[in-house]
Design a protein around this motif. Structure first.
Motif, PDB file in Angstrom:
ATOM      1  N   ARG A   1      -3.182  -1.159   4.496  1.00  0.00           N
ATOM      2  CA  ARG A   1      -2.106  -1.317   3.519  1.00  0.00           C
ATOM      3  C   ARG A   1      -2.365  -2.583   2.718  1.00  0.00           C
ATOM      4  O   ARG A   1      -2.721  -3.623   3.287  1.00  0.00           O
ATOM      5  CB  ARG A   1      -0.750  -1.423   4.210  1.00  0.00           C
TER       6      ARG A   1
ATOM      7  N   VAL B   1       6.064  -3.374   5.897  1.00  0.00           N
ATOM      8  CA  VAL B   1       4.894  -2.496   5.883  1.00  0.00           C
ATOM      9  C   VAL B   1       4.906  -1.689   7.176  1.00  0.00           C
ATOM     10  O   VAL B   1       5.063  -2.256   8.264  1.00  0.00           O
ATOM     11  CB  VAL B   1       3.580  -3.300   5.774  1.00  0.00           C
TER      12      VAL B   1
ATOM     13  N   VAL C   1      -0.835  -5.530   0.413  1.00  0.00           N
ATOM     14  CA  VAL C   1       0.419  -6.225   0.130  1.00  0.00           C
ATOM     15  C   VAL C   1       0.126  -7.343  -0.862  1.00  0.00           C
ATOM     16  O   VAL C   1      -0.780  -8.151  -0.643  1.00  0.00           O
ATOM     17  CB  VAL C   1       1.035  -6.821   1.414  1.00  0.00           C
TER      18      VAL C   1
ATOM     19  N   PHE D   1       1.777 -10.543  -3.094  1.00  0.00           N
ATOM     20  CA  PHE D   1       2.858 -11.490  -3.368  1.00  0.00           C
ATOM     21  C   PHE D   1       2.480 -12.286  -4.623  1.00  0.00           C
ATOM     22  O   PHE D   1       1.366 -12.808  -4.718  1.00  0.00           O
ATOM     23  CB  PHE D   1       3.052 -12.458  -2.199  1.00  0.00           C
TER      24      PHE D   1
ATOM     25  N   ASP E   1      11.277 -11.771  -1.874  1.00  0.00           N
ATOM     26  CA  ASP E   1      11.679 -11.482  -0.505  1.00  0.00           C
ATOM     27  C   ASP E   1      10.464 -11.090   0.332  1.00  0.00           C
ATOM     28  O   ASP E   1       9.361 -10.878  -0.187  1.00  0.00           O
ATOM     29  CB  ASP E   1      12.692 -10.324  -0.488  1.00  0.00           C
ATOM     30  N   SER E   2      10.682 -10.964   1.624  1.00  0.00           N
ATOM     31  CA  SER E   2       9.636 -10.455   2.497  1.00  0.00           C
ATOM     32  C   SER E   2       9.421  -8.967   2.200  1.00  0.00           C
ATOM     33  O   SER E   2      10.256  -8.311   1.571  1.00  0.00           O
ATOM     34  CB  SER E   2      10.019 -10.662   3.959  1.00  0.00           C
ATOM     35  N   GLN E   3       8.304  -8.439   2.669  1.00  0.00           N
ATOM     36  CA  GLN E   3       7.989  -7.029   2.464  1.00  0.00           C
ATOM     37  C   GLN E   3       7.829  -6.336   3.814  1.00  0.00           C
ATOM     38  O   GLN E   3       7.327  -6.930   4.768  1.00  0.00           O
ATOM     39  CB  GLN E   3       6.702  -6.875   1.643  1.00  0.00           C
TER      40      GLN E   3
ATOM     41  N   GLU F   1       7.301  -6.954   9.196  1.00  0.00           N
ATOM     42  CA  GLU F   1       7.845  -7.754   8.092  1.00  0.00           C
ATOM     43  C   GLU F   1       6.825  -8.827   7.734  1.00  0.00           C
ATOM     44  O   GLU F   1       6.398  -9.598   8.587  1.00  0.00           O
ATOM     45  CB  GLU F   1       9.162  -8.406   8.490  1.00  0.00           C
TER      46      GLU F   1
END
Length: 326
Positions: A78, A66, A80, A82, A62-64, A39
């Protein structure tokens, strides 16, 4: 445009493993992790935690999650992203004790939240002031007081505010003294023996909340402000007790003590064991959840417990239940 000095925090689901790093001048970061589900969330750097050092951006998402699947000789990457927003409003003010006392900054938390849970929060600065950057809009203003530092003080009920572009000054807010008391005992139904370690919660109809823990003899005492309160109990999740009584609603006046708000606990004669599986029948171990059991159309659960490694165990009295996970 990349944002520098942002803290990325990573928590591995199921296993209690954490990690964090800072973004560089271009808003980028890189962090090596093990295989599994993580998370990912962002927050201001530690030097931006005080109210007088808030950043000029706000994250409203929100949180992501992975997920990395380990493979020999392979190191997957990956990306990510925000997206943060530049703030356009500042809500400022100060918080003092009932008689104007200066407060310990880290004992007071001030926050603004809209109806979607978005907003900002911070501790007081050294002089008792706060400055919360937000997006212009309608917010609830909330103040949390550390009960250990100030056990007899609480925040007053505050009306919602509309933060406009620019600076909105709410002035000085003074805490109020809790002068009323609610007392009772939590006992075992079978032999009227007091039960220690039970959490007792009090929710005010206008938004306040207080809690206490029962002593060795099962007694508790809640110090509150006047108003209408709903009192309920929560047995330790490691115990075999289930609650017999529903929450009690009562109204207490200024400087009034109400006694005899007692509750019974019943030792559970049975339990419900459950397992979370995916569509392929495999146990789902990377989910943080809460399992509950309820009866009929009653929305309040009679039992609840965390889901750990895809498995849960609910202690319940005899009966028919609907079981769910959230």
């Amino acid at each position: 445009v990349g944002v520098s000095n942002v803290v990325f925090t990573m928590k591995k689901l199921v296993v209690d493993t954490w990690g964090s790093t800072l973004t560089d001048a271009g808003g980028l970061f890189r962090f090596g992790v093990s295989s599994g589900a993580w998370e990912v969330m962002i927050k201001p750097a530690p030097d931006k935690a005080a109210s007088d050092q808030q950043p000029d951006w706000l994250y409203t998402g929100d949180s992501q999650i992975v997920t990395f699947v380990g493979a020999a000789g392979v190191a997957p990457t990956r990306f990510v992203t925000f997206t943060v927003f530049a703030v356009d409003a500042h809500v400022v003010g100060s918080v003092r004790g009932p008689n104007g006392e200066r407060l310990t900054p880290w004992s007071i938390w001030v926050e603004l939240r809209n109806d979607r849970g978005q907003g900002n929060g911070a501790n007081l600065s050294d002089d008792g002031a706060f400055n919360l950057p937000v997006l212009a809009g309608l917010y609830d203003l909330r103040i949390q007081v550390d009960r250990e530092d100030y056990p007899n003080w609480t925040a007053p009920r505050l009306a919602p505010i509309t933060a406009i572009s620019g600076t909105y000054d709410v002035g000085e807010i003074r805490l109020i003294t809790k002068t009323s008391t609610i007392e009772g005992v939590v006992q075992r139904e079978s032999d009227s023996q007091g039960v220690a370690g039970v959490q007792v919660h009090a929710w005010a109809t206008d938004g306040g909340w207080e809690k206490a823990v029962t002593a060795a003899d099962g007694r508790y005492s809640l110090v509150v402000v006047s108003g209408t309160w709903e009192i309920g109990i929560e047995p330790p999740i490691t115990s075999t007790y289930v609650t017999v009584d529903s929450p009690r609603r009562l109204t207490v006046g200024d400087s009034q003590t109400i006694t005899g708000v007692n509750f019974l606990l019943r030792e559970s004669p049975g339990s419900i064991k459950g397992v979370l599986r995916d569509e392929s029948g495999r146990i789902v171990t990377d989910v943080d959840g809460w399992a509950y059991a309820r009866t009929g159309t009653d929305p309040d659960p009679v039992a609840g417990t965390p889901v750990q490694n895809g498995v849960f165990l609910l202690n319940v009295p005899a009966g028919t239940y609907q079981v769910g996970v959230k």
